[in-house]
Design an enzyme around this catalytic site. Sequence first.
Site, PDB file in Angstrom:
ATOM      1  N   GLU A   1      -3.421  -6.696   0.570  1.00 13.39           N
ATOM      2  CA  GLU A   1      -3.165  -7.501  -0.639  1.00 13.39           C
ATOM      3  C   GLU A   1      -1.828  -7.136  -1.277  1.00 13.39           C
ATOM      4  O   GLU A   1      -1.664  -7.245  -2.500  1.00 13.39           O
ATOM      5  CB  GLU A   1      -4.312  -7.370  -1.652  1.00 13.39           C
ATOM      6  CG  GLU A   1      -5.689  -7.626  -1.096  1.00 13.39           C
ATOM      7  CD  GLU A   1      -5.817  -8.936  -0.343  1.00 13.39           C
ATOM      8  OE1 GLU A   1      -4.982  -9.848  -0.559  1.00 13.39           O
ATOM      9  OE2 GLU A   1      -6.721  -9.048   0.505  1.00 13.39           O
ATOM     10  N   GLY A   2      -0.890  -6.718  -0.474  1.00 17.87           N
ATOM     11  CA  GLY A   2       0.447  -6.379  -0.972  1.00 17.87           C
ATOM     12  C   GLY A   2       0.623  -4.887  -1.091  1.00 17.87           C
ATOM     13  O   GLY A   2      -0.074  -4.230  -1.868  1.00 17.87           O
TER      14      GLY A   2
END
Length: 594
Positions: A442-443
Site C-alpha cells: 500500500e505504498g
Amino acid sequence: MSSYKAPLADMRFALFDVLDAEAQFQRLGFTDATRDVLDAVLDEAGRFTETVLAPLNPVGDREGCKLDVSTGAVTTPAGFRQAYAQFVDGGWAGLTSPVEFGGQGLPQLVGVPLKEMIDAANLAWGNFPLLSHGAIEALLHHGESWQQEAFLKPLVEGRWTGTMCLTEPHCGSDLGLLKTRAEPNGDGSYSITGTKIFITAGEHDFTDNIVHLVLARLPDAPAGSKGISLFVVPRERVAQDGSTGERNAVRCGSLEHKMGIHGSATCVMNFDGAQGYLVGAPHKGLMGMFTMMNSARLGVGLQGLGLSERALQNALRYSRERLQMRALSGAKFPDKPADPIIVHPDVRRMLLTCKALIEGGRLMGYDAAMQGDIAANSNDAAERELADAQAGFLTPIVKACLTEWGVECTYNALQCFGGHGYIAEHGMEQLARDARITTLYEGTTGIQALDLLGRKILAMKGAGLKAFLARVHAFCEENAGNESLAEFVGPLRETATRWQQLTMQIGQRAAGNADEIGAASFDYLMYSGYAVLAYWWARSVAAADASTHPQAFKDDKRATARFYFARILPRTLTHSAAIESGVAGLPELAVEAV
C-alpha cells in the site's frame, strides 16, 4: 508460542478519556454509538480475536496457502475459513458500513480497535477482509446505483470479499505505466485483459465470489496516469440485476513465496477478457483508487500497531520470567538464583520504547479515523474541511510511522528474548517477519514520505499541517500555567515551532530545486511522526490526570510520557539535521556504477 490479550483498558482510555469519542459520536449523529454499545463491541471483539484468531496465527505461518495449478483455486490454512464464517456470523464485516446496505452504521473509528485486535491476533487472516473495506468505500463514493445495489450488500454482509488490483509486473508505484486493457463490449460491460501482481486475497476459499477493483486503460486513453479507469470485475459474473452467472475469465496464476504473512494469499491474477463494469468516469480511475488506498493505508498502519502490541506483551512476560545475572546495582531478588532480565536498564529501554510508541501511536491512528468521521458527518462545513485536511495529512504519517515502529518494536521484543527470540517455538520471529511487509505494501515508506511532503504539504499548501498545529498551539496555550504539564508543554511547543521552520525551509529550497523534496521527505515524515506523538503524550498525561483512573494508572502514563520526551523525541534532532543538509548531503552516483 506467542499469545495475545486485547489491551481493552488502554483502548478505552484512548477512545473515551483522551478522544472523548462517545460525545463526538453523539454530536455527529451516531445516536446508537453509546458507551454501552461501544463497550460491548470491544469486549466481544477481544473475545473473538483472542480465542478464535490468535490460536490460528502459527497455523497460518506453518501451513501457508495452497494453489491448485489445474484450477487456479486457493486453499487457505486449516481453521481460516471457519474463522471467517464466525466473523461474518458475528456481524463484524458490516460494523461500520451503511445500514441501507446491510451494515450496522457505526462510525469508522469504532472499527479501528477491532482492526487493531485482528491484526495483533492474526495479521495474515486479517488481510482477507481488509481490502473489502476499500472496495466498499470505492463503490459507495464512485459506483452507480445498480453497482451499489448489486455489489455492496454481499460485500457488507461478508458473503463476498474485495480486492484492489493495481500493481503490474513492470508497474508498481508509477501507475502511469500500467498496460491492462479494457475493451467495450457494446452492452455496457468491458473485457478486461492483463496481469496484476501482489494481489492480497485475490483467490481463496472463504466466499462464493470475490470482487476485484481493477485499474485498466480504455482504447482512447491518454498516456500516463490521466488515462487510467477503474473497473469492478467479479470472479463470478454479476448481472446488473445482481444475479450471478458463470465463472469470469479471471484466474490466479500463482502464489508468491514470501518472507512472512504466509497465511495470506498473495496472488498473481490473470484477466483474459474478463467481464467488468466501469466505476466512475472514464480516465478518472485514480479518484477511486485513492479512495481505496487511503482506507488501506490507515488499515496497514494499524497492522504495525497490532503487531507491536502483541510483541510487547510477550516480551514483557518473558522479561519478568527469564532469570539472568544480577542487577548492576545489586540483587533485586536475592531469594532467586538470578534477577529477571526486566531489572536491567537496557531491557527496560527496549520495553519502554515499544510501550511509548504503541500507546502514543494508538492515539495517532485513532485520531486519524476520527477526523475522517468528522469530515464525513459534521453539519459544519468549515469543520468538515478542517477534518478532511487533517485526515489526509495524517494518513501517510500513520501508515509509515506505525509500520516503521512496528518493525522497531518487533525487533526490540525479539531482542528481549535473546537467542530464544530466533527460535520459531516462541513465535517472536514470525511477528518480526510479518511486520516487514507493512512498510512496503500500500505504498512504501518512501512513497508515504513523498505524498506527505510533496502533496499534502507543498502542493496543498500545508492545510492539514496548519490545522493540526492549531490544535497543538491551543493545547499549549490552555496549559501554559499548568505546572503538572510544564515538563511536556515546553518541549512540545519547541518541537512544533521547529516543525514549522523546517517546513518553510524545505519549501524555499524546493522552489529552486525540486530534488530537495525527495532529499528531505523521509526525515520530514519521521520528524512529523515524533512531533505528533509528543502532542498525544502530553494530551495523555492531561487526560489521565483528569480521569477517575487509579493513581497507579496515572503514574504509569506520566512515567511513559517522560520516557518518550527524554529518550525518543530527541530523534527529531537527527532528522532535523538531515533535513538541513539538503540534497547536497546526497552525493550523486553514476548510474553505471550502481
